[in-house]
Design a protein around this motif. Structure first.
Motif, PDB file in Angstrom:
ATOM      1  N   ALA A  23       0.991  -0.954   0.015  1.00 40.20           N
ATOM      2  CA  ALA A  23       0.171   0.032   0.096  1.00 40.20           C
ATOM      3  C   ALA A  23       0.702   1.292  -0.019  1.00 40.20           C
ATOM      4  CB  ALA A  23      -0.794  -0.001   1.053  1.00 40.20           C
ATOM      5  N   ALA A  24       2.048   1.204   0.662  1.00 37.56           N
ATOM      6  CA  ALA A  24       2.771   2.571   0.681  1.00 37.56           C
ATOM      7  C   ALA A  24       3.534   2.676  -0.491  1.00 37.56           C
ATOM      8  CB  ALA A  24       3.978   2.228   1.663  1.00 37.56           C
ATOM      9  N   CYS A  25       3.774   1.652  -1.213  1.00 38.88           N
ATOM     10  CA  CYS A  25       4.400   1.701  -2.671  1.00 38.88           C
ATOM     11  C   CYS A  25       3.393   2.325  -3.504  1.00 38.88           C
ATOM     12  CB  CYS A  25       4.863   0.291  -3.019  1.00 38.88           C
ATOM     13  SG  CYS A  25       6.222  -0.365  -2.418  1.00 38.88           S
ATOM     14  N   LYS A  26       2.111   1.797  -3.319  1.00 39.38           N
ATOM     15  CA  LYS A  26       0.997   2.213  -4.524  1.00 39.38           C
ATOM     16  C   LYS A  26       0.481   3.678  -4.286  1.00 39.38           C
ATOM     17  CE  LYS A  26      -1.126  -2.296  -4.808  1.00 39.38           C
ATOM     18  NZ  LYS A  26      -2.511  -3.064  -4.388  1.00 39.38           N
ATOM     19  N   LEU A  27       0.724   4.057  -3.022  1.00 43.36           N
ATOM     20  CA  LEU A  27       0.569   5.700  -2.668  1.00 43.36           C
ATOM     21  C   LEU A  27       1.629   6.509  -2.982  1.00 43.36           C
ATOM     22  CD1 LEU A  27      -1.183   5.139   1.057  1.00 43.36           C
ATOM     23  CD2 LEU A  27      -2.152   5.908  -1.244  1.00 43.36           C
ATOM     24  N   ALA A  28       2.785   5.930  -2.818  1.00 46.31           N
ATOM     25  CA  ALA A  28       4.273   6.668  -3.178  1.00 46.31           C
ATOM     26  C   ALA A  28       4.139   6.763  -4.874  1.00 46.31           C
ATOM     27  CB  ALA A  28       5.342   5.922  -3.065  1.00 46.31           C
ATOM     28  N   LEU A  29       3.700   5.775  -5.363  1.00 45.00           N
ATOM     29  CA  LEU A  29       3.612   5.908  -7.078  1.00 45.00           C
ATOM     30  C   LEU A  29       2.517   6.803  -7.299  1.00 45.00           C
ATOM     31  CD1 LEU A  29       3.996   5.014  -9.829  1.00 45.00           C
ATOM     32  CD2 LEU A  29       2.415   3.298  -9.523  1.00 45.00           C
ATOM     33  N   LYS A  30       1.315   6.756  -6.635  1.00 52.07           N
ATOM     34  CA  LYS A  30       0.053   7.627  -6.930  1.00 52.07           C
ATOM     35  C   LYS A  30       0.497   9.256  -6.668  1.00 52.07           C
ATOM     36  CE  LYS A  30      -4.727   8.252  -6.271  1.00 52.07           C
ATOM     37  NZ  LYS A  30      -6.063   7.685  -5.492  1.00 52.07           N
ATOM     38  N   GLY A  31       1.216   9.488  -5.509  1.00 53.29           N
ATOM     39  CA  GLY A  31       1.865  10.783  -5.261  1.00 53.29           C
ATOM     40  C   GLY A  31       2.691  11.341  -6.431  1.00 53.29           C
ATOM     41  N   TRP A  32       3.855  10.523  -6.584  1.00 51.88           N
ATOM     42  CA  TRP A  32       4.886  10.766  -7.363  1.00 51.88           C
ATOM     43  C   TRP A  32       4.192  11.186  -8.751  1.00 51.88           C
ATOM     44  CZ3 TRP A  32       6.640   8.041 -11.963  1.00 51.88           C
ATOM     45  CH2 TRP A  32       7.512   8.723 -12.469  1.00 51.88           C
ATOM     46  N   ARG A  33       3.269  10.249  -9.378  1.00 57.05           N
ATOM     47  CA  ARG A  33       2.493  10.788 -10.704  1.00 57.05           C
ATOM     48  C   ARG A  33       1.720  12.110 -10.563  1.00 57.05           C
ATOM     49  NH1 ARG A  33       0.336   4.723 -12.623  1.00 57.05           N
ATOM     50  NH2 ARG A  33       2.387   4.307 -13.604  1.00 57.05           N
ATOM     51  N   ALA A  34       1.303  12.481  -9.280  1.00 49.97           N
ATOM     52  CA  ALA A  34       0.390  13.749  -8.959  1.00 49.97           C
ATOM     53  C   ALA A  34       1.524  14.776  -8.978  1.00 49.97           C
ATOM     54  CB  ALA A  34      -0.576  13.650  -7.964  1.00 49.97           C
ATOM     55  N   ARG A  35       2.799  14.539  -9.322  1.00 50.06           N
ATOM     56  CA  ARG A  35       3.839  15.520  -9.103  1.00 50.06           C
ATOM     57  C   ARG A  35       4.102  16.171  -7.453  1.00 50.06           C
ATOM     58  NH1 ARG A  35       3.712  14.768 -14.187  1.00 50.06           N
ATOM     59  NH2 ARG A  35       3.897  15.894 -15.898  1.00 50.06           N
ATOM     60  N   MET A  36       3.836  15.321  -6.753  1.00 49.09           N
ATOM     61  CA  MET A  36       4.148  15.810  -5.332  1.00 49.09           C
ATOM     62  C   MET A  36       5.415  15.217  -4.937  1.00 49.09           C
ATOM     63  SD  MET A  36       0.096  15.006  -3.491  1.00 49.09           S
ATOM     64  CE  MET A  36       0.663  15.968  -1.847  1.00 49.09           C
ATOM     65  N   PRO A  37       6.284  15.965  -4.105  1.00 51.09           N
ATOM     66  CA  PRO A  37       7.096  15.429  -3.495  1.00 51.09           C
ATOM     67  C   PRO A  37       6.747  14.405  -2.453  1.00 51.09           C
ATOM     68  CG  PRO A  37       7.256  17.918  -2.828  1.00 51.09           C
ATOM     69  CD  PRO A  37       6.163  17.216  -3.753  1.00 51.09           C
ATOM     70  N   VAL A  38       7.394  13.042  -2.227  1.00 51.31           N
ATOM     71  CA  VAL A  38       6.847  12.017  -1.418  1.00 51.31           C
ATOM     72  C   VAL A  38       7.884  11.786  -0.328  1.00 51.31           C
ATOM     73  CG1 VAL A  38       6.056   9.822  -1.195  1.00 51.31           C
ATOM     74  CG2 VAL A  38       5.356  11.162  -3.388  1.00 51.31           C
ATOM     75  N   PHE A  39       7.552  11.673   0.922  1.00 49.04           N
ATOM     76  CA  PHE A  39       8.197  11.276   2.062  1.00 49.04           C
ATOM     77  C   PHE A  39       7.894  10.092   2.568  1.00 49.04           C
ATOM     78  CE2 PHE A  39      10.640  10.917   5.823  1.00 49.04           C
ATOM     79  CZ  PHE A  39      12.020  11.392   5.581  1.00 49.04           C
ATOM     80  N   VAL A  40       8.399   8.759   2.729  1.00 48.75           N
ATOM     81  CA  VAL A  40       7.781   7.781   3.452  1.00 48.75           C
ATOM     82  C   VAL A  40       8.842   7.343   4.645  1.00 48.75           C
ATOM     83  CG1 VAL A  40       7.508   5.410   3.168  1.00 48.75           C
ATOM     84  CG2 VAL A  40       7.263   6.637   1.064  1.00 48.75           C
TER      85      VAL A  40
END
Length: 139
Positions: free
Chosen positions: A20-37
């Protein structure tokens, strides 16, 4: 003020939580958001780093550990201060990040593991006490 969401999984599987973390990171990155896990420890950070390379065969997620590249589009860290502001925090630790205010969106991934469930319920209350309006999202 940050938007806080608790994504609730129906299982107690740690591997489903990591996916789920991977899927959310992908979605965030595709939305052009910087992502921090925000991971629990170095071992989990390394596990997530490996999983991001292979979890989806048809997708590439540019990522790195905070120690190697704090400016990566998807950063994997612990309690490190994020280099980018107003992005997405995916929290895998059982407590609230000291850097919540740096993010426009915070996602807590909850599974049905009893200790994690109790910690996330506590965090939900703490967010409310701090003036946030946390939302629950069933996955």
């Amino acid at each position: 003020m940050s938007r806080i969401e608790f994504y609730v999984l129906s299982s107690s599987s740690q591997s489903e939580r990591m996916l789920a973390a991977c899927k959310l990171a992908l979605k965030g990155w595709r939305a052009r958001m910087p992502v921090f896990v925000r991971c629990q420890d170095e071992a989990q950070a390394r596990e997530l780093d490996e999983l991001l390379w292979r979890f989806k065969a048809d997708a590439f997620i540019p990522h790195d550990l905070h120690a190697s590249d704090p400016q990566a589009p998807v950063v994997i860290g612990l309690d490190d201060e994020p280099a980018s502001r107003q992005g997405l925090l995916i929290n895998l630790q059982p407590d609230i990040s000291p850097h919540v205010g740096h993010f426009s969106r915070v996602i807590e991934i909850v599974n049905q593991d009893p200790p994690l469930l109790a910690a996330c319920r506590k965090n939900f209350r703490l967010y409310r006490e701090r003036g946030y309006d946390p939302q629950r999202v069933e996955l």
